[in-house]
Design a protein around this motif. Structure first.
Motif, PDB file in Angstrom:
ATOM      1  N   GLU A  67       0.747  -1.115  -0.041  1.00 63.85           N
ATOM      2  CA  GLU A  67       0.263  -0.060   0.053  1.00 63.85           C
ATOM      3  C   GLU A  67       0.813   0.953   0.039  1.00 63.85           C
ATOM      4  OE1 GLU A  67      -3.136   0.098   3.081  1.00 63.85           O
ATOM      5  OE2 GLU A  67      -3.748   1.673   2.342  1.00 63.85           O
ATOM      6  N   VAL A  68       0.656   2.034  -0.782  1.00 59.39           N
ATOM      7  CA  VAL A  68       1.477   3.438  -1.225  1.00 59.39           C
ATOM      8  C   VAL A  68       0.644   4.477  -1.107  1.00 59.39           C
ATOM      9  CG1 VAL A  68       3.247   1.924  -2.279  1.00 59.39           C
ATOM     10  CG2 VAL A  68       1.426   2.850  -3.690  1.00 59.39           C
ATOM     11  N   THR A  69       1.393   5.710  -1.157  1.00 55.18           N
ATOM     12  CA  THR A  69       0.906   7.044  -1.353  1.00 55.18           C
ATOM     13  C   THR A  69       0.499   7.226  -2.837  1.00 55.18           C
ATOM     14  OG1 THR A  69       3.007   8.018  -1.754  1.00 55.18           O
ATOM     15  CG2 THR A  69       2.029   7.770   0.505  1.00 55.18           C
ATOM     16  N   ALA A  75       4.706   7.054  -9.399  1.00 50.00           N
ATOM     17  CA  ALA A  75       6.132   6.734  -9.852  1.00 50.00           C
ATOM     18  C   ALA A  75       6.497   5.335  -9.924  1.00 50.00           C
ATOM     19  CB  ALA A  75       7.027   7.621  -8.783  1.00 50.00           C
ATOM     20  N   CYS A  76       5.564   4.641  -9.386  1.00 46.80           N
ATOM     21  CA  CYS A  76       5.798   3.248  -9.147  1.00 46.80           C
ATOM     22  C   CYS A  76       7.219   3.050  -8.404  1.00 46.80           C
ATOM     23  CB  CYS A  76       6.166   2.459 -10.659  1.00 46.80           C
ATOM     24  SG  CYS A  76       4.512   1.935 -11.270  1.00 46.80           S
ATOM     25  N   SER A  77       7.264   3.628  -7.274  1.00 51.74           N
ATOM     26  CA  SER A  77       8.535   3.599  -6.344  1.00 51.74           C
ATOM     27  C   SER A  77       8.105   3.497  -4.928  1.00 51.74           C
ATOM     28  CB  SER A  77       9.223   4.860  -6.535  1.00 51.74           C
ATOM     29  OG  SER A  77      10.091   5.093  -5.493  1.00 51.74           O
ATOM     30  N   SER A  78       8.459   2.710  -4.296  1.00 49.55           N
ATOM     31  CA  SER A  78       8.252   2.538  -2.676  1.00 49.55           C
ATOM     32  C   SER A  78       9.328   1.846  -2.153  1.00 49.55           C
ATOM     33  CB  SER A  78       6.786   1.858  -2.647  1.00 49.55           C
ATOM     34  OG  SER A  78       6.717   1.776  -1.150  1.00 49.55           O
ATOM     35  N   THR A  79       9.923   2.379  -0.809  1.00 49.10           N
ATOM     36  CA  THR A  79      10.633   1.637   0.038  1.00 49.10           C
ATOM     37  C   THR A  79      10.060   0.819   0.996  1.00 49.10           C
ATOM     38  OG1 THR A  79      10.602   3.449   1.468  1.00 49.10           O
ATOM     39  CG2 THR A  79      12.163   3.498  -0.526  1.00 49.10           C
ATOM     40  N   ALA A  80       8.481   0.689   1.170  1.00 47.47           N
ATOM     41  CA  ALA A  80       7.694   0.112   2.021  1.00 47.47           C
ATOM     42  C   ALA A  80       7.625  -1.376   1.614  1.00 47.47           C
ATOM     43  CB  ALA A  80       6.466   0.667   1.843  1.00 47.47           C
ATOM     44  N   ASN A  81       7.915  -2.061   2.687  1.00 50.73           N
ATOM     45  CA  ASN A  81       7.665  -3.479   2.521  1.00 50.73           C
ATOM     46  C   ASN A  81       6.294  -4.050   2.553  1.00 50.73           C
ATOM     47  OD1 ASN A  81      10.629  -4.049   2.621  1.00 50.73           O
ATOM     48  ND2 ASN A  81      10.475  -3.883   4.967  1.00 50.73           N
ATOM     49  N   ASP A  96      -9.119   7.586  -1.079  1.00 47.15           N
ATOM     50  CA  ASP A  96      -8.053   6.801  -2.015  1.00 47.15           C
ATOM     51  C   ASP A  96      -7.528   5.718  -1.685  1.00 47.15           C
ATOM     52  OD1 ASP A  96      -9.095   8.366  -4.233  1.00 47.15           O
ATOM     53  OD2 ASP A  96      -7.515   9.931  -3.802  1.00 47.15           O
ATOM     54  N   ASN A  97      -7.176   4.502  -2.199  1.00 42.58           N
ATOM     55  CA  ASN A  97      -6.267   3.466  -1.642  1.00 42.58           C
ATOM     56  C   ASN A  97      -5.515   2.976  -2.947  1.00 42.58           C
ATOM     57  OD1 ASN A  97      -7.968   2.378   0.654  1.00 42.58           O
ATOM     58  ND2 ASN A  97      -9.173   3.354  -0.588  1.00 42.58           N
ATOM     59  N   TYR A  98      -4.176   3.147  -2.655  1.00 42.44           N
ATOM     60  CA  TYR A  98      -3.159   2.657  -3.909  1.00 42.44           C
ATOM     61  C   TYR A  98      -2.303   1.323  -3.228  1.00 42.44           C
ATOM     62  CZ  TYR A  98      -4.286   7.632  -5.112  1.00 42.44           C
ATOM     63  OH  TYR A  98      -4.809   8.607  -5.329  1.00 42.44           O
ATOM     64  N   TYR A  99      -2.079   0.604  -4.340  1.00 41.56           N
ATOM     65  CA  TYR A  99      -1.521  -0.472  -4.271  1.00 41.56           C
ATOM     66  C   TYR A  99      -0.799  -0.769  -5.455  1.00 41.56           C
ATOM     67  CZ  TYR A  99      -5.253  -1.353  -0.774  1.00 41.56           C
ATOM     68  OH  TYR A  99      -6.321  -1.268   0.191  1.00 41.56           O
TER      69      TYR A  99
END
Ligand SMILES: [Cu+2]
Length: 167
Positions: A67-69, A75-81, A96-99
């Motif tokens: 789940e991302v911002t 940007a298709c970029s996340s450091t989240a696990n 809004d919910n983004y995955y």
């Protein structure tokens, strides 16, 4: 009396809300969560509401559900696990919910899902301040004490009439 009927009304409202909530959607239907499906097409037209559940089915360890911002989604970029266990269930929040999948270039290849969920409380009947049912007697503060005082007066008058009839 008043407090118990208010409690019953509250329980009825809560019961209706519970019965109307929590649809479960399988992301991508039979294809699941993978590279290939167009998830914006999958999501379009579905009446998502906060509290609904999303089930992501995918090959374990081959993908993630992260789940991302919005900016990370774009940007298709996340450091989240994210989760990668093969089945991930999430609960939609209002708004809004983004995955995305954070494996390789999967996100930019289409493994991204954006869902706007409606607030589950909108459209529910109000729990308090409900107008009285049609036919219910008016319960204004001024009339209630007047009727309470009228009862013993009528009883006394009836007693006098009974006594007069006996003599
Ligand atoms: Cu992936």
């Amino acid at each position: 009396m008043a407090s118990s009927s208010a409690l019953i009304a509250l329980l009825v409202v809560l019961g209706c809300a519970a019965a109307a909530s929590a649809t479960t959607y399988t992301v991508g239907d039979t294809q699941g969560w993978m590279v290939g499906p167009d998830y914006s097409t999958w999501a379009s037209g579905k009446p998502f509401v906060a509290g609904d559940k999303l089930v992501f089915n995918y090959a374990s360890q081959a993908h993630t559900v992260t789940e991302v911002t919005k900016s990370d989604y774009d940007a298709c970029s996340s450091t989240a696990n994210g989760e990668s266990g093969g089945t991930t269930t999430t609960t939609l929040k209002a708004g809004d919910n983004y995955y995305i999948c954070t494996v390789g270039t999967h996100c930019s290849a289409g493994m991204k899902l954006a869902i706007t969920a409606a607030d589950s409380s909108s459209g529910s009947p109000p729990a308090a301040g409900t107008p009285p049912a049609p036919g219910a007697p008016p319960t204004t503060p001024s009339s209630a004490p007047a009727r309470l005082h009228a009862v013993p007066v009528l009883a006394a008058a009836a007693g006098v009439l009974v006594k007069l009839a006996l003599f």
